[in-house]
Design a protein around this motif. Sequence first.
Motif, PDB file in Angstrom:
ATOM      1  N   GLN A  86       0.809  -1.215   0.000  1.00 46.87           N
ATOM      2  CA  GLN A  86       0.000   0.000   0.000  1.00 46.87           C
ATOM      3  C   GLN A  86       0.844   1.268   0.000  1.00 46.87           C
ATOM      4  N   GLU A 235      -9.955  -7.176  -5.530  1.00 42.23           N
ATOM      5  CA  GLU A 235     -10.675  -6.129  -4.813  1.00 42.23           C
ATOM      6  C   GLU A 235     -10.759  -6.453  -3.321  1.00 42.23           C
ATOM      7  N   GLY A 236     -11.073  -7.714  -3.008  1.00 42.00           N
ATOM      8  CA  GLY A 236     -11.133  -8.113  -1.608  1.00 42.00           C
ATOM      9  C   GLY A 236      -9.783  -8.070  -0.929  1.00 42.00           C
ATOM     10  N   ASP A 238      -7.295  -6.119  -1.758  1.00 44.44           N
ATOM     11  CA  ASP A 238      -6.938  -4.708  -1.572  1.00 44.44           C
ATOM     12  C   ASP A 238      -7.668  -4.113  -0.374  1.00 44.44           C
ATOM     13  N   PHE A 239      -8.928  -4.502  -0.173  1.00 46.30           N
ATOM     14  CA  PHE A 239      -9.655  -4.025   1.006  1.00 46.30           C
ATOM     15  C   PHE A 239      -8.944  -4.444   2.285  1.00 46.30           C
ATOM     16  N   ASP A 242      -5.716  -2.405   2.734  1.00 50.95           N
ATOM     17  CA  ASP A 242      -5.847  -0.971   3.017  1.00 50.95           C
ATOM     18  C   ASP A 242      -6.708  -0.672   4.234  1.00 50.95           C
ATOM     19  N   ASP A 243      -7.732  -1.489   4.483  1.00 52.83           N
ATOM     20  CA  ASP A 243      -8.718  -1.181   5.520  1.00 52.83           C
ATOM     21  C   ASP A 243      -9.001  -2.350   6.452  1.00 52.83           C
ATOM     22  N   TRP A 283     -15.165 -12.187   8.516  1.00 52.07           N
ATOM     23  CA  TRP A 283     -14.959 -11.625   7.173  1.00 52.07           C
ATOM     24  C   TRP A 283     -15.421 -12.616   6.108  1.00 52.07           C
ATOM     25  N   HIS A 287     -18.690 -10.420   5.296  1.00 48.45           N
ATOM     26  CA  HIS A 287     -18.272  -9.119   4.787  1.00 48.45           C
ATOM     27  C   HIS A 287     -18.556  -9.026   3.288  1.00 48.45           C
ATOM     28  N   THR A 289     -17.005  -7.827   0.798  1.00 44.98           N
ATOM     29  CA  THR A 289     -15.906  -8.138  -0.120  1.00 44.98           C
ATOM     30  C   THR A 289     -15.729  -9.642  -0.292  1.00 44.98           C
TER      31      THR A 289
END
Length: 346
Positions: A86, A235-236, A238-239, A242-243, A283, A287, A289
């Motif tokens: 990141q 996408e998952g 990266d989530f 980052d978060d 998750w 979740h 994602t």
Amino acid sequence: MESAIPAHLETPRTRHKRVPDDYQPPYPSFVARYKPGVSRVVMAYFGVQHRGAVSAAATEALAEISRLFAGEGGPTHCDRAHYVDQAGHANIVSVAYWDDIARFDAWFAPAREAWTGASRDGIGTFIEVLRPAVARHETLFSSLGRPEGVAAIAEGMSGEVQEHAYWGGMRDRIPLSQTDPMSPCGNPELIRDGARLRVKAHDNLCLIRSGQDWSDTEASERKLYLDDVEPVLREGMDFLRDDGLGIGCYANRYMQVLSADGKASEKSYGQSWWRSLAALERWAESHPTHVKIFGAAMKYLSTLGPSAKLRLYHEVTVAAADEQFFEYLNCHPKTGMLAAVETAVA
């Protein structure tokens, strides 16, 4: 139908499985089987971190860890992967596995000094090690014939196992789950040792390595995976990168496996550190994602049926506090478990 838990690690349950004893999974899956005499395994991540093109110092460090792996007491199996984190830093991570703790301990002391004992020009290095009892660990494979990760040091693979294809199967495959909730205790702490930064995590920290291998797929299946599944998976990932801290994921890496000549292969894996198995389960089950990843994967598999050639696997460990080691030299504050103590690092 076998139990994922080997017979010598079965105990009377005080905590029940999520499915009844007569549950029949809808498709086959398999787990790694170690020799009964193997009581612990070691999974050790040795990372090189740099910006821009691979420098001479990074190349030299990678050659050095390869020499260390090939030396006396080195691992039974190793692999290497790459990702950009990141902060925009490239990371090349060499992962090594042992099934003999004494051999690893004798090898590790000088290897650690060689890896994080002195700064290298323009690069960072890090070591992340778990050495769990096998009762704290599980694996799962969608097919036989090509073990990955820690399963490469196992004696072999099981027949079809019962504990999969339902929420909670991951926990049910861990032998310790028969009697222990494996709840976390405490918080990560930073320990400064000169330029080295060590993280003392906490009891029942969770690691997952979850991989994909599309090297056997043919044109139409490959296109379906790369166009419809991989972007949702990324996408998952990266989530979480980052978060993830907000949901209990300390750090996540979405890695592309490198071949022996250093080129990208058609294999990838996500590798992440979690506060607890329960956080990982939440998750996975609910979740958005991961619900999206699961939906894309199910659509893919239902479209192809038994002809699908994509290979999937994972390994999950819930480690005791004394089974962990994290050390970082000249790495940015969001690297690995440093992210869990980022304010202290900064």
